[in-house]
Design a protein around this motif. Sequence first.
Motif, short mmCIF file in Angstrom:
data_model
loop_
_atom_site.label_atom_id
_atom_site.label_comp_id
_atom_site.label_asym_id
_atom_site.label_seq_id
_atom_site.Cartn_x
_atom_site.Cartn_y
_atom_site.Cartn_z
N ASP A 156 0.88 -1.24 0.02
CA ASP A 156 -0.04 -0.01 0.08
C ASP A 156 1.10 0.99 -0.02
O ASP A 156 1.20 1.92 1.06
CB ASP A 156 -0.93 0.12 1.33
N PRO A 157 1.40 1.62 -1.19
CA PRO A 157 2.42 2.66 -1.32
C PRO A 157 1.60 3.96 -0.59
O PRO A 157 2.59 5.04 -0.30
CB PRO A 157 2.54 2.97 -2.67
N ALA A 158 0.41 4.30 -0.64
CA ALA A 158 -0.06 5.50 0.07
C ALA A 158 -0.27 5.60 1.49
O ALA A 158 -0.18 6.67 2.05
CB ALA A 158 -1.33 5.74 -0.36
N ARG A 159 0.17 4.49 2.18
CA ARG A 159 0.32 4.44 3.46
C ARG A 159 1.51 5.01 4.07
O ARG A 159 2.54 5.12 3.69
CB ARG A 159 0.30 2.88 4.02
N THR A 160 1.58 5.47 5.41
CA THR A 160 2.87 5.91 5.74
C THR A 160 3.60 4.67 6.03
O THR A 160 3.14 3.82 6.71
CB THR A 160 2.57 6.92 6.96
N ILE A 161 4.85 5.11 6.22
CA ILE A 161 5.90 3.68 6.78
C ILE A 161 5.46 3.50 8.03
O ILE A 161 5.51 2.27 8.52
CB ILE A 161 7.24 4.38 6.57
N THR A 162 5.25 4.31 9.07
CA THR A 162 4.87 3.94 10.36
C THR A 162 3.58 3.08 10.46
O THR A 162 3.56 2.01 11.02
CB THR A 162 4.46 5.09 11.25
N GLU A 163 2.48 3.42 9.75
CA GLU A 163 1.31 2.54 9.73
C GLU A 163 1.46 1.20 9.14
O GLU A 163 0.86 0.23 9.75
CB GLU A 163 0.16 3.32 9.01
N ALA A 164 2.37 1.10 7.93
CA ALA A 164 2.55 -0.20 7.43
C ALA A 164 3.46 -1.08 8.40
O ALA A 164 3.09 -2.02 8.33
CB ALA A 164 3.17 0.05 6.11
N CYS A 165 4.34 -0.57 8.85
CA CYS A 165 5.10 -1.34 10.03
C CYS A 165 4.42 -1.81 11.32
O CYS A 165 4.34 -2.88 11.97
CB CYS A 165 6.38 -0.68 10.48
N LEU A 166 3.27 -0.87 11.79
CA LEU A 166 2.68 -1.25 12.97
C LEU A 166 1.43 -2.22 12.77
O LEU A 166 0.89 -2.94 13.58
CB LEU A 166 1.78 -0.02 13.67
#
Length: 287
Positions: free
Chosen positions: A145-155
């Motif tokens: 999901d390229p639009a997500r922030t890197i923080t949200e993607a990792c959490l």
Amino acid sequence: MPEGDAVWRTARRLHQGLAGQVLVGSDLRVPAHATADLAGRRTIEVVPRGKHLLHRIEGDLTVHSHLRMEGSWRLHPVARRHALGTRHTVRALLWTAERVAVGESLGMLDLVRTSEEHRVVGHLGPDLLDPRYDASLAVANVLADPARTITEACLDQRNVAGMGTIFTAEPLFELGLNPWTPVGHLPTETIEDLLHAARRMLVRSARAGRTTVTGQADVNQDDGFVHGRMGLPCKRCGKPVRLATIGRQPQERVMFYCPVCQGGLAPNDDGGRQAPLGHGRSERRTR
């Protein structure tokens, strides 16, 4: 919420205390399993899966739990079972002839077939503390999901299991990445480096027996660079560490970061003064 290293340590303590031992009794205080009787069954193993605990028992049964924010599992001498069992926060008691495992304030408690554990943990991404960790799959999940922030993607535990706010904030700081950066703005190699750093920190903490970022501090010291250090000087540049929210409800979190070392203020941070958190840490100790 405990992160992957804390859950790993809990599983290890339970495994060391119960594996191979026959349960004399059980008390699962959730309506769906209140009548379950595990007496006479031997504990095979207790293993972590991300932030979940899987207590596997003879007869194709698994006691599955999640600690959420306040939960814990602790071992006590079995003689204390009755006294401990009177606490209103207790959700589970599992005891042998010598020890009792007490699950308090558990956020999730289920009894499932071991052969059907996928029902409760099948949605999780690769576990950073699993010796068989699939780095390629974890990176692909984060990039999905390229639009997500890197923080949200990792959490998101569906992408990669075990990372919480500590072991997201600290690797982001180490690499100088702004937590609000969209995934699609980062090279694949950077995602690989970020997850590798998180795994290194989690493994170090699991081995040390305490949450640690560098592995150099003792149990009474805080060796983090940004997490929990709002309003205190950044150990790299000396400017104040800041705190801002990230994500949308109900998944909204707070993230600590240094705007100087990590590429600027958060989109929702006005840059106003932020006082240090009142948790007893001094600037002298955290420098």
